[in-house]
Design a protein around this motif. Structure first.
Motif, short mmCIF file in Angstrom:
data_model
loop_
_atom_site.label_atom_id
_atom_site.label_comp_id
_atom_site.label_asym_id
_atom_site.label_seq_id
_atom_site.Cartn_x
_atom_site.Cartn_y
_atom_site.Cartn_z
N ASN A 144 -5.36 6.10 0.83
CA ASN A 144 -4.90 7.02 1.88
C ASN A 144 -3.87 6.71 2.93
N VAL A 145 -2.75 7.74 3.00
CA VAL A 145 -1.50 7.83 3.45
C VAL A 145 -1.52 7.40 5.08
N LYS A 146 -2.54 7.74 5.82
CA LYS A 146 -2.77 7.93 7.57
C LYS A 146 -3.18 6.71 8.02
N ARG A 198 3.89 8.88 0.53
CA ARG A 198 3.52 9.83 -0.28
C ARG A 198 4.53 9.96 -1.69
N ASP A 199 5.30 9.56 -0.98
CA ASP A 199 6.78 9.64 -2.23
C ASP A 199 6.55 8.60 -2.69
N GLN A 214 3.59 7.39 -3.49
CA GLN A 214 2.22 8.09 -4.77
C GLN A 214 2.82 9.04 -5.38
N ARG A 215 3.65 9.92 -5.21
CA ARG A 215 4.01 10.52 -6.40
C ARG A 215 5.15 10.35 -7.10
N THR A 227 4.72 7.93 6.56
CA THR A 227 4.25 8.57 5.71
C THR A 227 4.60 9.64 4.39
N ARG A 228 5.82 9.94 5.06
CA ARG A 228 7.02 10.67 4.05
C ARG A 228 7.01 9.87 3.01
N TYR A 230 -0.53 3.54 7.39
CA TYR A 230 0.35 3.74 8.07
C TYR A 230 -0.29 3.09 8.88
#
Length: 209
Positions: A161-163, A148-149, A151-152, A144-145, A166
């Motif tokens: 939806n990251v979760k 998210r990275d 996405q940013r 998930t890290r 994953y």
């Protein structure tokens, strides 16, 4: 102690280590195919061609055997994940490499992966195996890290939806252990590249100019 005295002892230790590995391989295959609860120490010993009492010279219980099988796999996977994050700061490349390494682990540890998939929920009830829940949570944080990275950085969709992403990747990749054949025509690398293409590029035909 002279080298002459030490040599036979070293050979004995090496033989013992090899026998342990052989017994773990047999136990792992039985745990993966029959289930941990359904597999008895006697069945492991029978498959190894020894008496149950002889098995206890190497392991005090089948719990000790599955513990060693799982820890070996999880230690390897944790080290590989850390290496991927260090070597690939780009999120898309890191996700692709995490998928590849998952299939390589499946090829190297097929029985351990199947046991982890099938038995973690049951085993994690016991104090001895509480590390299984920690390992699952750690792997989730790693993936998930990276998502998210990505996405940013604009590499992945902002509405992702990251979760859920994953869990989708986790369940699709790791449950393939139930059909993946390490000796089959499709190698782990071939399957991994197909999964990378599907997850990163989708299944739609690219627009043609």
């Amino acid at each position: 102690m002279s080298a002459k005295d030490a040599s036979p002892r070293a050979a004995t230790r090496e033989a013992g280590s090899g026998r342990r590995a052989e017994l773990l391989a047999i136990a792992g295959e039985l745990f993966a195919s029959r289930g941990f609860l359904a597999t008895t120490v006697r069945e492991i010993a029978d498959a190894a061609g020894i008496l149950s009492g002889s098995l206890y010279h190497h392991f005090d219980s089948k719990e000790s055997m599955v513990d060693e099988i799982l820890r070996d796999f999880l230690d390897h996977q944790r080290a590989i994940n850390d290496e991927v994050l260090r070597a690939h700061p780009d999120a898309r490349t890191a996700i692709a490499e995490l998928i590849r390494q998952s299939f390589r682990a499946m090829h190297r540890y097929p029985h351990a992966v199947a046991i982890f998939q099938n038995e973690s929920k049951y085993l994690a009830q016991f104090d001895r195996f509480e590390y299984l829940s920690r390992a699952a949570a750690e792997f989730e944080r790693t993936w998930t890290r990276v998502l998210r990275d990505g996405q940013r950085a604009g590499a992945f969709r902002g509405d992702l939806n990251v979760k859920l992403a994953y869990r989708f990747i986790r369940d699709t990749v790791w449950t393939s252990v139930h059909w993946y054949n390490p000796r089959g025509r499709l190698t782990a690398n071939v399957v991994a590249e197909q999964y990378v293409a599907i997850f990163c590029d989708g299944i739609s035909e690219p627009d043609r100019a």
